[in-house]
Design a protein around this motif. Sequence first.
Motif, PDB file in Angstrom:
ATOM      1  N   MET A  59       3.486  -9.082  12.834  1.00  0.00           N
ATOM      2  CA  MET A  59       3.429  -8.406  11.549  1.00  0.00           C
ATOM      3  C   MET A  59       4.813  -7.876  11.221  1.00  0.00           C
ATOM      4  SD  MET A  59      -0.236  -6.478  11.469  1.00  0.00           S
ATOM      5  CE  MET A  59      -1.731  -7.476  11.396  1.00  0.00           C
ATOM      6  N   ILE A  60       5.079  -7.772   9.940  1.00  0.00           N
ATOM      7  CA  ILE A  60       6.362  -7.231   9.498  1.00  0.00           C
ATOM      8  C   ILE A  60       6.067  -6.165   8.451  1.00  0.00           C
ATOM      9  CG2 ILE A  60       6.668  -9.084   7.784  1.00  0.00           C
ATOM     10  CD1 ILE A  60       9.716  -8.853   8.388  1.00  0.00           C
ATOM     11  N   ILE A  61       6.683  -5.002   8.625  1.00  0.00           N
ATOM     12  CA  ILE A  61       6.413  -3.869   7.744  1.00  0.00           C
ATOM     13  C   ILE A  61       7.743  -3.302   7.250  1.00  0.00           C
ATOM     14  CG2 ILE A  61       5.278  -1.633   7.505  1.00  0.00           C
ATOM     15  CD1 ILE A  61       3.526  -2.341   9.875  1.00  0.00           C
ATOM     16  N   TYR A  62       7.868  -3.212   5.936  1.00  0.00           N
ATOM     17  CA  TYR A  62       9.064  -2.633   5.322  1.00  0.00           C
ATOM     18  C   TYR A  62       8.652  -1.520   4.363  1.00  0.00           C
ATOM     19  CZ  TYR A  62      12.827  -5.582   7.074  1.00  0.00           C
ATOM     20  OH  TYR A  62      13.775  -6.166   7.875  1.00  0.00           O
ATOM     21  N   ARG A  63       9.500  -0.506   4.276  1.00  0.00           N
ATOM     22  CA  ARG A  63       9.278   0.622   3.376  1.00  0.00           C
ATOM     23  C   ARG A  63      10.207   0.483   2.174  1.00  0.00           C
ATOM     24  NH1 ARG A  63      10.542   4.086   6.613  1.00  0.00           N
ATOM     25  NH2 ARG A  63      12.596   4.738   5.894  1.00  0.00           N
ATOM     26  N   GLN A  64       9.651   0.610   0.987  1.00  0.00           N
ATOM     27  CA  GLN A  64      10.444   0.477  -0.232  1.00  0.00           C
ATOM     28  C   GLN A  64      11.249   1.740  -0.488  1.00  0.00           C
ATOM     29  OE1 GLN A  64       8.192  -0.521  -3.730  1.00  0.00           O
ATOM     30  NE2 GLN A  64      10.002  -0.691  -5.031  1.00  0.00           N
ATOM     31  N   GLN A  65      12.567   1.565  -0.658  1.00  0.00           N
ATOM     32  CA  GLN A  65      13.451   2.675  -1.013  1.00  0.00           C
ATOM     33  C   GLN A  65      13.530   2.834  -2.526  1.00  0.00           C
ATOM     34  OE1 GLN A  65      13.630   4.251   2.004  1.00  0.00           O
ATOM     35  NE2 GLN A  65      15.782   4.679   1.595  1.00  0.00           N
ATOM     36  N   LYS A 121       5.764   3.756   0.305  1.00  0.00           N
ATOM     37  CA  LYS A 121       5.312   2.489  -0.259  1.00  0.00           C
ATOM     38  C   LYS A 121       5.676   1.383   0.723  1.00  0.00           C
ATOM     39  CE  LYS A 121       5.715   3.947  -5.082  1.00  0.00           C
ATOM     40  NZ  LYS A 121       6.341   3.673  -6.410  1.00  0.00           N
ATOM     41  N   LEU A 122       4.649   0.766   1.302  1.00  0.00           N
ATOM     42  CA  LEU A 122       4.857  -0.218   2.356  1.00  0.00           C
ATOM     43  C   LEU A 122       4.529  -1.625   1.879  1.00  0.00           C
ATOM     44  CD1 LEU A 122       3.225   1.557   5.453  1.00  0.00           C
ATOM     45  CD2 LEU A 122       5.609   1.666   4.681  1.00  0.00           C
ATOM     46  N   VAL A 123       5.284  -2.578   2.408  1.00  0.00           N
ATOM     47  CA  VAL A 123       4.962  -3.994   2.289  1.00  0.00           C
ATOM     48  C   VAL A 123       4.597  -4.467   3.690  1.00  0.00           C
ATOM     49  CG1 VAL A 123       5.798  -6.297   1.711  1.00  0.00           C
ATOM     50  CG2 VAL A 123       6.515  -4.330   0.342  1.00  0.00           C
ATOM     51  N   VAL A 124       3.372  -4.975   3.843  1.00  0.00           N
ATOM     52  CA  VAL A 124       2.858  -5.381   5.148  1.00  0.00           C
ATOM     53  C   VAL A 124       2.464  -6.851   5.082  1.00  0.00           C
ATOM     54  CG1 VAL A 124       1.179  -4.910   6.971  1.00  0.00           C
ATOM     55  CG2 VAL A 124       1.940  -3.046   5.462  1.00  0.00           C
ATOM     56  N   ALA A 125       2.959  -7.639   6.016  1.00  0.00           N
ATOM     57  CA  ALA A 125       2.620  -9.062   6.055  1.00  0.00           C
ATOM     58  C   ALA A 125       2.385  -9.479   7.499  1.00  0.00           C
ATOM     59  CB  ALA A 125       3.728  -9.908   5.433  1.00  0.00           C
ATOM     60  N   LEU A 134       0.828  -1.197   0.000  1.00  0.00           N
ATOM     61  CA  LEU A 134       0.000   0.000   0.000  1.00  0.00           C
ATOM     62  C   LEU A 134       0.863   1.247   0.000  1.00  0.00           C
ATOM     63  CD1 LEU A 134      -0.245   1.259   3.228  1.00  0.00           C
ATOM     64  CD2 LEU A 134      -1.219  -1.014   3.473  1.00  0.00           C
ATOM     65  N   THR A 135       0.297   2.319  -0.524  1.00  0.00           N
ATOM     66  CA  THR A 135       0.959   3.621  -0.529  1.00  0.00           C
ATOM     67  C   THR A 135       0.252   4.509   0.481  1.00  0.00           C
ATOM     68  OG1 THR A 135       1.559   3.393  -2.862  1.00  0.00           O
ATOM     69  CG2 THR A 135       1.629   5.605  -1.917  1.00  0.00           C
ATOM     70  N   THR A 136       0.992   5.033   1.440  1.00  0.00           N
ATOM     71  CA  THR A 136       0.401   5.820   2.512  1.00  0.00           C
ATOM     72  C   THR A 136       0.114   7.243   2.051  1.00  0.00           C
ATOM     73  OG1 THR A 136       2.493   6.666   3.395  1.00  0.00           O
ATOM     74  CG2 THR A 136       1.794   4.472   4.119  1.00  0.00           C
ATOM     75  N   ALA A 137      -0.596   7.971   2.905  1.00  0.00           N
ATOM     76  CA  ALA A 137      -0.901   9.368   2.603  1.00  0.00           C
ATOM     77  C   ALA A 137       0.366  10.206   2.516  1.00  0.00           C
ATOM     78  CB  ALA A 137      -1.836   9.934   3.675  1.00  0.00           C
ATOM     79  N   GLU A 138       1.444   9.742   3.190  1.00  0.00           N
ATOM     80  CA  GLU A 138       2.717  10.471   3.146  1.00  0.00           C
ATOM     81  C   GLU A 138       3.552  10.094   1.932  1.00  0.00           C
ATOM     82  OE1 GLU A 138       2.136   8.239   5.808  1.00  0.00           O
ATOM     83  OE2 GLU A 138       0.895   9.727   6.810  1.00  0.00           O
ATOM     84  N   ASN A 188      -3.698   4.957   7.801  1.00  0.00           N
ATOM     85  CA  ASN A 188      -3.902   4.126   6.621  1.00  0.00           C
ATOM     86  C   ASN A 188      -4.509   2.803   7.075  1.00  0.00           C
ATOM     87  OD1 ASN A 188      -2.102   5.747   4.520  1.00  0.00           O
ATOM     88  ND2 ASN A 188      -0.976   5.631   6.442  1.00  0.00           N
ATOM     89  N   THR A 189      -5.346   2.225   6.244  1.00  0.00           N
ATOM     90  CA  THR A 189      -6.046   1.009   6.637  1.00  0.00           C
ATOM     91  C   THR A 189      -5.886  -0.080   5.585  1.00  0.00           C
ATOM     92  OG1 THR A 189      -8.129   1.711   5.605  1.00  0.00           O
ATOM     93  CG2 THR A 189      -7.770   2.339   7.908  1.00  0.00           C
ATOM     94  N   THR A 190      -5.888  -1.310   6.053  1.00  0.00           N
ATOM     95  CA  THR A 190      -5.919  -2.478   5.187  1.00  0.00           C
ATOM     96  C   THR A 190      -6.509  -3.617   6.005  1.00  0.00           C
ATOM     97  OG1 THR A 190      -4.639  -3.857   3.658  1.00  0.00           O
ATOM     98  CG2 THR A 190      -3.586  -3.294   5.751  1.00  0.00           C
ATOM     99  N   PHE A 191      -6.564  -4.809   5.453  1.00  0.00           N
ATOM    100  CA  PHE A 191      -7.107  -5.943   6.202  1.00  0.00           C
ATOM    101  C   PHE A 191      -6.544  -7.240   5.635  1.00  0.00           C
ATOM    102  CE2 PHE A 191     -10.021  -5.286   2.679  1.00  0.00           C
ATOM    103  CZ  PHE A 191     -10.208  -6.572   2.189  1.00  0.00           C
TER     104      PHE A 191
END
Length: 272
Positions: free
Chosen positions: A193-199, A173-177, A166-170, A264-267
Amino acid sequence: MKKLYAFVFLLAILTACKKDVDNENITDPKEGLKKISEAYAPGISTKIELWAKSSLTTGYNQLFVALYDSVSNQTITKAEVKVLPVMDMEMNGMHMSHSAPSVQPESDRAENTLFPLAAVFTMPGNTDQNKWSLEVTIKRDGQNKTGTARLAAEVGSSSPERVKMLTTAEGDKLVVAYFFPIHPKIGINELEMIIYRQQDKMSFLPADNYLLTITPEMPAMGHGSPNNVNPVYTKNGYYKGKVNFTMTGDWRINLDLAKAGQKNTTFFDLTF
């Protein structure tokens, strides 16, 4: 003298029996794991094996690297290990590559002969047009040179999906698992959960500054569950919390990610 010989003979038998029992008690650290692939790192006489708890799928995957000297076949238990997932894609005659989040081994010393690591595969890759590999770079203890090998990694689709991008309001670009350290059951379950930001397309960094809120529900039943614990950041992109499943069936874990006043929301849907 006969008694002495008898004693020595009995002692030898008991020692041999003890060795047999000890050998029987030795557990192969790869027992219960699935071998994914192997390759040789040129220039450093090292065979690399890739192991996992099960077949690889999109989302979070716990992986293990085993190293062997390719001449003596002796296990290597001290080395610097770095991994890079690589997706190679062929589309309309053009070649493209990108990576995915990965968690490196925390130490240059193996844990029971294995180097634990992880990868979050963002798409399936099991065809000639789309295929994953794990680029593993090794620097053995006492050597100045490094060696690199590509290990094939066939990745299927998880169903329901265990990873979201997902792409946040800021503009991040996040990868969430998500994953469960232990297979879920009725009641309170550990949830990670694991969250990484794409550079860029080949690099990702841990996203350590989000406040997470989880709200489990059973959409078909019209209810949620109490006593959940929102995941909080620990290290290396990991967030740990607890989720309460009050019955088996189809669940949805709604996830809010908040930072600097933006949400930001997801499910994630799952069945157990």
